[in-house]
Design a protein around this motif. Structure first.
Motif, PDB file in Angstrom:
ATOM      1  N   ARG A  18     -19.487  16.800 -31.121  1.00 17.77           N
ATOM      2  CA  ARG A  18     -18.216  17.459 -30.824  1.00 17.77           C
ATOM      3  C   ARG A  18     -17.667  16.900 -29.521  1.00 17.77           C
ATOM      4  O   ARG A  18     -18.411  16.662 -28.567  1.00 17.77           O
ATOM      5  CB  ARG A  18     -18.398  18.980 -30.697  1.00 17.77           C
ATOM      6  CG  ARG A  18     -18.695  19.672 -32.016  1.00 17.77           C
ATOM      7  CD  ARG A  18     -18.866  21.173 -31.802  1.00 17.77           C
ATOM      8  NE  ARG A  18     -18.977  21.884 -33.063  1.00 17.77           N
ATOM      9  CZ  ARG A  18     -17.946  22.374 -33.728  1.00 17.77           C
ATOM     10  NH1 ARG A  18     -16.716  22.238 -33.221  1.00 17.77           N
ATOM     11  NH2 ARG A  18     -18.104  23.004 -34.864  1.00 17.77           N
ATOM     12  N   GLU A  21     -10.461  17.034 -27.184  1.00 19.92           N
ATOM     13  CA  GLU A  21      -9.412  16.033 -27.383  1.00 19.92           C
ATOM     14  C   GLU A  21      -8.888  15.439 -26.083  1.00 19.92           C
ATOM     15  O   GLU A  21      -8.250  14.397 -26.092  1.00 19.92           O
ATOM     16  CB  GLU A  21      -8.249  16.626 -28.180  1.00 19.92           C
ATOM     17  CG  GLU A  21      -7.466  17.712 -27.459  1.00 19.92           C
ATOM     18  CD  GLU A  21      -6.214  18.112 -28.214  1.00 19.92           C
ATOM     19  OE1 GLU A  21      -5.548  17.228 -28.772  1.00 19.92           O
ATOM     20  OE2 GLU A  21      -5.902  19.331 -28.250  1.00 19.92           O
ATOM     21  N   TYR A  72      -6.037  16.199 -31.412  1.00 20.74           N
ATOM     22  CA  TYR A  72      -6.502  17.170 -32.404  1.00 20.74           C
ATOM     23  C   TYR A  72      -5.458  17.409 -33.484  1.00 20.74           C
ATOM     24  O   TYR A  72      -5.795  17.629 -34.647  1.00 20.74           O
ATOM     25  CB  TYR A  72      -6.844  18.479 -31.688  1.00 20.74           C
ATOM     26  CG  TYR A  72      -7.243  19.614 -32.608  1.00 20.74           C
ATOM     27  CD1 TYR A  72      -8.554  19.741 -33.052  1.00 20.74           C
ATOM     28  CD2 TYR A  72      -6.312  20.572 -33.013  1.00 20.74           C
ATOM     29  CE1 TYR A  72      -8.926  20.779 -33.878  1.00 20.74           C
ATOM     30  CE2 TYR A  72      -6.678  21.616 -33.844  1.00 20.74           C
ATOM     31  CZ  TYR A  72      -7.990  21.709 -34.276  1.00 20.74           C
ATOM     32  OH  TYR A  72      -8.354  22.742 -35.113  1.00 20.74           O
ATOM     33  N   GLU A  73      -4.160  17.363 -33.090  1.00 23.16           N
ATOM     34  CA  GLU A  73      -3.106  17.633 -34.055  1.00 23.16           C
ATOM     35  C   GLU A  73      -2.928  16.487 -35.059  1.00 23.16           C
ATOM     36  O   GLU A  73      -2.390  16.702 -36.142  1.00 23.16           O
ATOM     37  CB  GLU A  73      -1.775  17.883 -33.335  1.00 23.16           C
ATOM     38  CG  GLU A  73      -1.710  19.235 -32.620  1.00 23.16           C
ATOM     39  CD  GLU A  73      -2.600  19.304 -31.412  1.00 23.16           C
ATOM     40  OE1 GLU A  73      -3.244  20.364 -31.214  1.00 23.16           O
ATOM     41  OE2 GLU A  73      -2.691  18.314 -30.657  1.00 23.16           O
ATOM     42  N   GLN A  75      -5.655  14.065 -35.917  1.00 21.62           N
ATOM     43  CA  GLN A  75      -6.888  13.906 -36.682  1.00 21.62           C
ATOM     44  C   GLN A  75      -7.984  14.712 -36.013  1.00 21.62           C
ATOM     45  O   GLN A  75      -8.208  14.596 -34.808  1.00 21.62           O
ATOM     46  CB  GLN A  75      -7.290  12.431 -36.789  1.00 21.62           C
ATOM     47  CG  GLN A  75      -8.476  12.188 -37.718  1.00 21.62           C
ATOM     48  CD  GLN A  75      -8.671  10.716 -38.040  1.00 21.62           C
ATOM     49  OE1 GLN A  75      -7.829   9.890 -37.712  1.00 21.62           O
ATOM     50  NE2 GLN A  75      -9.764  10.392 -38.706  1.00 21.62           N
ATOM     51  N   ARG A  76      -8.683  15.500 -36.815  1.00 23.69           N
ATOM     52  CA  ARG A  76      -9.673  16.423 -36.281  1.00 23.69           C
ATOM     53  C   ARG A  76     -11.114  15.987 -36.543  1.00 23.69           C
ATOM     54  O   ARG A  76     -12.022  16.475 -35.872  1.00 23.69           O
ATOM     55  CB  ARG A  76      -9.458  17.822 -36.871  1.00 23.69           C
ATOM     56  CG  ARG A  76      -8.046  18.351 -36.633  1.00 23.69           C
ATOM     57  CD  ARG A  76      -7.848  19.725 -37.221  1.00 23.69           C
ATOM     58  NE  ARG A  76      -6.473  20.190 -37.021  1.00 23.69           N
ATOM     59  CZ  ARG A  76      -6.022  21.377 -37.400  1.00 23.69           C
ATOM     60  NH1 ARG A  76      -6.843  22.229 -38.015  1.00 23.69           N
ATOM     61  NH2 ARG A  76      -4.765  21.713 -37.174  1.00 23.69           N
ATOM     62  N   GLU A 106     -16.384  15.619 -34.511  1.00 23.22           N
ATOM     63  CA  GLU A 106     -15.378  16.667 -34.629  1.00 23.22           C
ATOM     64  C   GLU A 106     -14.624  16.810 -33.310  1.00 23.22           C
ATOM     65  O   GLU A 106     -15.239  16.916 -32.246  1.00 23.22           O
ATOM     66  CB  GLU A 106     -16.027  17.993 -35.013  1.00 23.22           C
ATOM     67  CG  GLU A 106     -16.743  17.947 -36.362  1.00 23.22           C
ATOM     68  CD  GLU A 106     -17.385  19.271 -36.715  1.00 23.22           C
ATOM     69  OE1 GLU A 106     -17.391  20.181 -35.841  1.00 23.22           O
ATOM     70  OE2 GLU A 106     -17.884  19.415 -37.843  1.00 23.22           O
ATOM     71  N   VAL A 107     -13.313  16.794 -33.390  1.00 24.27           N
ATOM     72  CA  VAL A 107     -12.462  16.900 -32.212  1.00 24.27           C
ATOM     73  C   VAL A 107     -12.152  18.374 -31.959  1.00 24.27           C
ATOM     74  O   VAL A 107     -11.701  19.086 -32.871  1.00 24.27           O
ATOM     75  CB  VAL A 107     -11.166  16.092 -32.397  1.00 24.27           C
ATOM     76  CG1 VAL A 107     -10.297  16.173 -31.141  1.00 24.27           C
ATOM     77  CG2 VAL A 107     -11.485  14.636 -32.734  1.00 24.27           C
ATOM     78  N   GLU A 108     -12.408  18.831 -30.745  1.00 26.86           N
ATOM     79  CA  GLU A 108     -12.133  20.219 -30.379  1.00 26.86           C
ATOM     80  C   GLU A 108     -10.720  20.345 -29.817  1.00 26.86           C
ATOM     81  O   GLU A 108     -10.277  19.509 -29.022  1.00 26.86           O
ATOM     82  CB  GLU A 108     -13.158  20.706 -29.350  1.00 26.86           C
ATOM     83  CG  GLU A 108     -14.573  20.754 -29.892  1.00 26.86           C
ATOM     84  CD  GLU A 108     -15.557  21.265 -28.859  1.00 26.86           C
ATOM     85  OE1 GLU A 108     -15.205  21.240 -27.661  1.00 26.86           O
ATOM     86  OE2 GLU A 108     -16.653  21.681 -29.239  1.00 26.86           O
ATOM     87  N   ASP A 109     -10.055  21.389 -30.235  1.00 27.83           N
ATOM     88  CA  ASP A 109      -8.663  21.605 -29.824  1.00 27.83           C
ATOM     89  C   ASP A 109      -8.594  21.992 -28.354  1.00 27.83           C
ATOM     90  O   ASP A 109      -9.361  22.818 -27.867  1.00 27.83           O
ATOM     91  CB  ASP A 109      -8.043  22.701 -30.696  1.00 27.83           C
ATOM     92  CG  ASP A 109      -6.556  22.862 -30.418  1.00 27.83           C
ATOM     93  OD1 ASP A 109      -5.950  21.914 -29.892  1.00 27.83           O
ATOM     94  OD2 ASP A 109      -6.002  23.924 -30.741  1.00 27.83           O
ATOM     95  N   GLU A 146       1.872  22.731 -33.046  1.00 29.90           N
ATOM     96  CA  GLU A 146       0.841  23.623 -33.557  1.00 29.90           C
ATOM     97  C   GLU A 146       1.514  24.883 -34.099  1.00 29.90           C
ATOM     98  O   GLU A 146       1.478  25.933 -33.460  1.00 29.90           O
ATOM     99  CB  GLU A 146      -0.154  23.971 -32.454  1.00 29.90           C
ATOM    100  CG  GLU A 146      -0.832  22.756 -31.819  1.00 29.90           C
ATOM    101  CD  GLU A 146      -1.726  23.131 -30.651  1.00 29.90           C
ATOM    102  OE1 GLU A 146      -2.694  23.869 -30.878  1.00 29.90           O
ATOM    103  OE2 GLU A 146      -1.441  22.693 -29.534  1.00 29.90           O
TER     104      GLU A 146
END
Length: 280
Positions: A18, A21, A72-73, A75-76, A106-109, A146
């Protein structure tokens, strides 16, 4: 003498990392742990097989690093195929075996977009009867990048003289309950600054300011039933930046010293001349 033969292919277990972003380049995400049963054990080199250019794997240690910016917006989830190649485990130096595993990133917002209000500027005229509260308008804000984020907090930051306006969530309300006997006889204009901040779990909390100009017209009670009138005036006002430049003279320190010394010498010269005149 036993001749070494490369019998086993290297392998690694899939892993999930993890990363925020807003992580900076060269951030360490984790390590790929490869295994090889040939002697010498775990004599492996790591490579990436295609995949996104945002990540890199250290050839000797298997550490995975971030190379480029993430969003994150956009690609997650990223999937990176790591290729393992063994060496030095066979009598033939050109004999190699390979294996691979997939790493999920995994990209965290991270909250990196401030709310936007539509319209950012409103100008309204309301007619307010004594003893009643009037809904003025509703502040409509969202985050275009978002749209799923809808948790906001609203507060009046300026222009609310005598606390004549309150916020009920996103709804601006004029209430005369706090006025008491000080009911205005003439129309008044209030320029309210509404601070809208996102209140979700992501940090930091960003905010924006919406401007609402309210022309308040007192509505006197009469024998006839009165109704509340509201007129929305299309705004023709645009924010303006006014710059006032004032010229002033500020001498350098050396000039002040020279001027002081010159003045002192001038006074000494005048004193000497006056003394000569008196002696004459």
């Amino acid at each position: 003498m036993v001749t070494p033969v490369n019998e086993f292919s290297p392998a690694c277990a899939p892993r999930t990392f993890r990363v925020r972003e807003d992580a900076a380049p060269h951030t360490l995400l984790g390590s790929v742990v490869g295994m090889d049963m040939d002697y010498p054990q775990d004599n492996i080199e790591y490579y990436t097989s295609g995949g996104p250019p945002h990540f890199a794997v250290d050839r000797l240690s298997g550490e995975v690093y971030l190379l480029g910016p993430l969003d994150y917006e956009q690609q997650r989830v990223y999937r990176l195929t790591v290729l393992l190649i063994d060496h030095g485990q066979d009598q033939n130096p050109n004999c190699h075996r390979s294996g691979s595993c997939t790493i999920t990133i995994e990209v965290e917002d991270v909250n990196d977009h401030a709310p936007e209000c539509e319209p950012p500027f409103q100008e309204l005229t309301i007619y307010v009867p004594l003893g009643r509260s009037v809904e003025v308008t509703k502040v409509s804000c969202w985050i275009p990048q978002e749209p799923q984020r809808l948790a906001f907090s609203y507060s009046i930051m300026g222009g609310n003289s005598q606390n004549r306006f309150i916020l009920q969530g996103a709804v601006l309300v004029h209430s005369d309950l706090v006025l008491g006997p000080f009911w205005p006889d003439q129309p008044n204009t209030y320029e309210l600054l509404i601070c809208v901040a996102d209140a979700g779990p992501s940090t930091p909390h960003l905010s924006t300011t919406a401007t609402i100009v309210v022309h308040l017209v007192p509505w006197k009670a009469s024998t006839e039933a009165t109704s509340i009138h509201r007129t929305t005036v299309p705004s023709i006002m645009t924010p303006m930046l006014e710059t006032d430049t004032e010229a002033f003279w500020q001498p350098q320190p050396w000039f002040v010293v020279v001027l002081t010394a010159t003045g002192a010498l001038l006074l000494l010269a005048l004193g000497w001349l006056l003394g000569r005149l008196l002696q004459g």
